[in-house]
Scaffold this motif. Structure first.
Motif, PDB file in Angstrom:
ATOM      1  N   LEU A 126       0.338 -17.932  -4.768  1.00 28.41           N
ATOM      2  CA  LEU A 126       0.098 -16.505  -4.870  1.00 28.41           C
ATOM      3  C   LEU A 126       1.900 -16.022  -5.054  1.00 28.41           C
ATOM      4  N   THR A 127       2.148 -15.053  -5.994  1.00 26.99           N
ATOM      5  CA  THR A 127       3.472 -14.639  -6.000  1.00 26.99           C
ATOM      6  C   THR A 127       3.544 -13.317  -5.201  1.00 26.99           C
ATOM      7  N   GLY A 128       4.961 -13.173  -4.681  1.00 24.49           N
ATOM      8  CA  GLY A 128       5.116 -11.936  -3.960  1.00 24.49           C
ATOM      9  C   GLY A 128       4.698 -10.585  -4.573  1.00 24.49           C
ATOM     10  N   THR A 161       2.075 -10.427  -6.462  1.00 21.00           N
ATOM     11  CA  THR A 161       0.518 -10.399  -6.325  1.00 21.00           C
ATOM     12  C   THR A 161      -0.110  -9.969  -4.886  1.00 21.00           C
ATOM     13  N   ILE A 162       0.699 -10.667  -4.067  1.00 16.23           N
ATOM     14  CA  ILE A 162       0.657 -10.416  -2.603  1.00 16.23           C
ATOM     15  C   ILE A 162       0.953  -8.946  -2.172  1.00 16.23           C
ATOM     16  N   GLU A 163       1.710  -8.318  -2.827  1.00 15.37           N
ATOM     17  CA  GLU A 163       2.184  -6.898  -2.707  1.00 15.37           C
ATOM     18  C   GLU A 163       1.063  -5.810  -3.161  1.00 15.37           C
ATOM     19  N   LYS A 164       0.280  -6.253  -4.383  1.00 16.22           N
ATOM     20  CA  LYS A 164      -0.679  -5.619  -4.820  1.00 16.22           C
ATOM     21  C   LYS A 164      -1.962  -5.800  -4.031  1.00 16.22           C
ATOM     22  N   ILE A 165      -2.041  -6.999  -3.494  1.00 14.01           N
ATOM     23  CA  ILE A 165      -3.417  -7.045  -2.565  1.00 14.01           C
ATOM     24  C   ILE A 165      -3.004  -6.343  -1.279  1.00 14.01           C
ATOM     25  N   ARG A 166      -1.882  -6.256  -0.753  1.00 18.22           N
ATOM     26  CA  ARG A 166      -1.752  -5.560   0.519  1.00 18.22           C
ATOM     27  C   ARG A 166      -1.723  -4.182   0.292  1.00 18.22           C
ATOM     28  N   ASN A 167      -1.420  -3.651  -0.928  1.00 18.14           N
ATOM     29  CA  ASN A 167      -1.444  -2.169  -0.957  1.00 18.14           C
ATOM     30  C   ASN A 167      -3.012  -1.757  -1.207  1.00 18.14           C
ATOM     31  N   ALA A 168      -3.769  -2.819  -1.941  1.00 16.90           N
ATOM     32  CA  ALA A 168      -5.117  -2.372  -1.886  1.00 16.90           C
ATOM     33  C   ALA A 168      -5.901  -2.637  -0.483  1.00 16.90           C
ATOM     34  N   TYR A 169      -5.610  -3.616   0.103  1.00 16.77           N
ATOM     35  CA  TYR A 169      -6.066  -3.809   1.544  1.00 16.77           C
ATOM     36  C   TYR A 169      -5.880  -2.725   2.493  1.00 16.77           C
ATOM     37  N   GLU A 170      -4.658  -2.021   2.498  1.00 15.14           N
ATOM     38  CA  GLU A 170      -4.260  -0.823   3.610  1.00 15.14           C
ATOM     39  C   GLU A 170      -4.844   0.363   2.822  1.00 15.14           C
ATOM     40  N   LYS A 171      -5.009   0.708   1.601  1.00 14.29           N
ATOM     41  CA  LYS A 171      -5.393   1.923   1.150  1.00 14.29           C
ATOM     42  C   LYS A 171      -7.107   2.077   0.830  1.00 14.29           C
TER      43      LYS A 171
END
Length: 182
Positions: free
Chosen positions: A33-35, A37-47
């Motif tokens: 996982l790239t940084g 991609t992790i950031e995209k997932i984190r944004n989705a997770y939080e929102k």
């Protein structure tokens, strides 16, 4: 449309899940996982929240474990290996739309605290260990419970960490014993 964002491993998985449901998806690109991609997932997770739907194989399980550590309140969906396999491949891209919809209808959240409700003795008593056909029986009970396949130790851990109740357990084991699912 599904509210949460579904996290899968690759572009082929996105195409297959898209045939089954209307949802936004993110592909991990495998275990590395790239940084970004992790950031995209984190944004989705939080929102919106995320649903982890990885392949029912070793690499898919390792990706699931890594994502669970990063996103502990993620929802989990499991497609049984028997419903996501071809002669030479195992993956979400090989699952039928019906199998994907069924997996997404039985979402689980991993609880960090072990419930200690189940033990290896429960599996042995239900013939999910210690018998020639135990692995296939575990796979079928895991599919009924929506927790996927695991060896005996992994299966007990899933039972205790995915909020399975004694009533759900009893119902799945009985269905397996009656031959309707096993």
């Amino acid at each position: 449309m599904i509210q949460q964002v579904i996290v899968v491993e690759g572009k082929s998985d996105i195409a297959r899940v898209g045939m089954a449901v209307d949802a936004d998806m993110i592909a991990t690109g495998g275990f590395a996982l790239t940084g970004k991609t992790i950031e995209k997932i984190r944004n989705a997770y939080e929102k919106r929240g995320i649903i982890i739907l990885t392949d029912p194989d070793g690499p898919g399980e390792r990706i699931r474990q890594r994502l669970t550590k990063l996103f502990p309140k993620a929802l989990h969906a499991f497609v049984p290996k028997s419903e996501a396999s071809t002669e030479d491949d195992v993956g979400i891209e090989d699952a039928s739309p019906e199998s994907i919809r069924k997996a997404l209808s039985t979402l689980r959240i991993r609880q960090m605290e072990d419930s200690h409700l189940f033990s290896a003795a429960d599996l042995f008593e239900a013939s999910l260990t210690g018998q020639a056909d135990s692995a296939s029986r575990r796979a079928k009970v895991g599919a009924l419970l929506g927790i996927g396949y695991g060896n005996g130790k992994q299966f007990v851990k899933r039972l205790n960490h995915y909020g399975i109740t004694r009533e759900e357990w009893k119902k799945a084991v009985e269905a397996c014993e009656e031959g309707s699912s096993c």
